[in-house]
Design an enzyme around this catalytic site. Structure first.
Site, PDB file in Angstrom:
ATOM      1  CG  ASP A 118      -2.120  -1.064   1.171  1.00  0.00           C
ATOM      2  OD1 ASP A 118      -2.617  -0.964  -0.023  1.00  0.00           O
ATOM      3  OD2 ASP A 118      -2.223  -1.754   2.047  1.00  0.00           O
ATOM      4  CG  ASP A 180      -6.808  -3.794  -3.967  1.00  0.00           C
ATOM      5  OD1 ASP A 180      -7.266  -5.049  -4.322  1.00  0.00           O
ATOM      6  OD2 ASP A 180      -7.402  -3.465  -2.963  1.00  0.00           O
TER       7      ASP A 180
END
Length: 411
Positions: A118, A180
């Protein structure tokens, strides 16, 4: 005939292409909606504790108040990124100062070991937007350090970045990659063109190619997670984590794919990525309900009595606005832009705007339905991509590109 094919045909018959100015007069007022975001964010600023935290969500249990998270939460970059977009829109110094303050809280991410994928969400949404608007050399250094850190999760035998190291033992997923992760490639591309290692570009391209090969079904719908063998590099299986089922179409996952491959085309100029971005966009658009806002999973069992996901709509709207500018076919380009504008129009309606119910921008997002978390909530990344889409649409109406052009001359 599929819904999207019918839409193409109707656009040709009704002559929608080439009537942009007439249509624009009937669209919602972009500045009015941007001003709404300024007002809401101003109220949020008043409620943030002075301890380096970021707003993440407002759930039904929160009585209209934000839940705050520390700098290492995966969503931490979206609030400073939102502030940078508000600075871009208003030009007001106060937003620049706040964006700088909250971005700098994330600096430790650039000097510690990678714990998951992330880092792009965290650092490029914050420092990346900051550098784009200010060219602050400190921001550039932070991005470059973080890109190198993210690259440590790359497995050359597999050809992708490891998304969740914690899932290796917890779920028995030796090398796992989630869709993602396509979003985090943007930081690697940028770094490779702004003083970082050339290998960062190669990693990003290989990740996109491997994901394109293994992450999608024949109809171009996406798996949330693909598990690989770390030794052979071969695909073991495709599964879900936040979707309804392993074979279902999780709405936000498809949105990440649309955005990710549009961005990858921008950064590489490779036609195969532009073609693929259209394929993953078309399956999403073809399955949308009439209001253009998806349910949290297109295959959830109790539609229409399932939660919606405004975040998926916001991500997709932003992506389609960019994608529309790369399409040579004027009819299809118009479909993508028109679809994006319809999504933004619905998100800007009383049904989805928070207004006086809380200080977020949007209602009705779904985070992790199977886990029962952030269901029918206001979520910071929905606000971020909604604001980004509004800024992009404003640029388009002013005849400006929505993103910096790809730097592919030496690749």
């Amino acid at each position: 005939m599929k819904k999207l094919e019918v839409y193409f045909l109707l656009m040709l018959i009704t002559g929608m292409v080439g009537c942009g100015k007439k249509q624009e007069n009937n669209k919602f007022n972009i500045d009015k909606n941007l001003d709404y975001c300024v007002t809401q964010a101003s109220q949020t600023l008043k409620h943030i504790p002075e301890d380096s935290v970021m707003p993440r969500n407002i759930t039904g249990k929160a009585d209209g108040h934000w839940k705050f998270v520390p700098y290492n939460d995966w969503t931490s970059g979206f609030w400073p990124g939102t502030l940078w977009y508000l600075y871009e829109y208003t030009g007001e110094e106060k937003w620049k100062e706040e964006a700088d303050r909250f971005s700098r809280y994330l600096t430790p991410l650039s000097v510690r070991s990678a714990t998951d994928h992330d880092l792009g969400f965290q650092v490029f949404c914050s420092f990346g937007n900051g550098y784009r608007l200010t060219e602050n050399s400190d921001y550039r250094k932070t991005i470059l350090k973080t890109a190198d850190t993210l690259a440590t999760l790359y497995n050359p035998k597999v050809g992708t970045i490891l998304s969740w190291p914690g899932m290796v033992d917890k779920m028995g997923w030796p090398h796992n990659t989630i869709i993602d992760n396509m979003m985090n490639l943007e930081m690697l591309f940028w770094a490779s063109k702004n003083g970082g290692k050339d290998s960062l570009y190669d990693i990003a391209v290989k990740h996109a190619e491997t994901t394109m090969k293994n992450h999608f079904r024949k109809d171009h719908s996406v798996y949330h997670v693909v598990v690989y063998d770390t030794i052979t590099g071969k695909k073991v299986k495709g599964v879900t984590h936040q979707g309804y089922a392993d074979n279902s179409l999780w709405a936000r996952g498809q949105a990440w794919a649309i955005y990710g491959y549009t961005m990858t085309y921008r950064e590489t100029g490779a036609d195969k990525f532009l073609d693929f971005a259209q394929k993953v966009a078309d399956v999403y658009l073809d399955r949308l309900p009439g209001d253009m806002i998806p349910f949290w999973d297109f295959d959830a069992p109790h539609i229409p009595d399932e939660p919606k996901d405004a975040s998926a709509a916001a991500i997709t709207a932003s992506a389609l606005l960019e994608l529309s500018g790369y399409i040579k076919d004027p009819v299809k380009a118009a479909v993508y832009r028109e679809s994006a504008e319809k999504m933004l129009g619905e998100l800007s309606s009383p049904e989805y705007r928070s207004n006086d119910r809380n200080t977020a921008f949007l209602l009705h997002s779904t985070g992790h339905y199977p886990n029962g978390s952030e269901v029918d909530a206001s979520i910071i990344y929905a606000d971020y991509y909604y604001l980004e889409a509004l800024v992009r649409l404003k640029k388009l109406r002013e005849g400006k590109p929505v993103a910096d052009p790809a730097l592919v001359s030496n690749r």
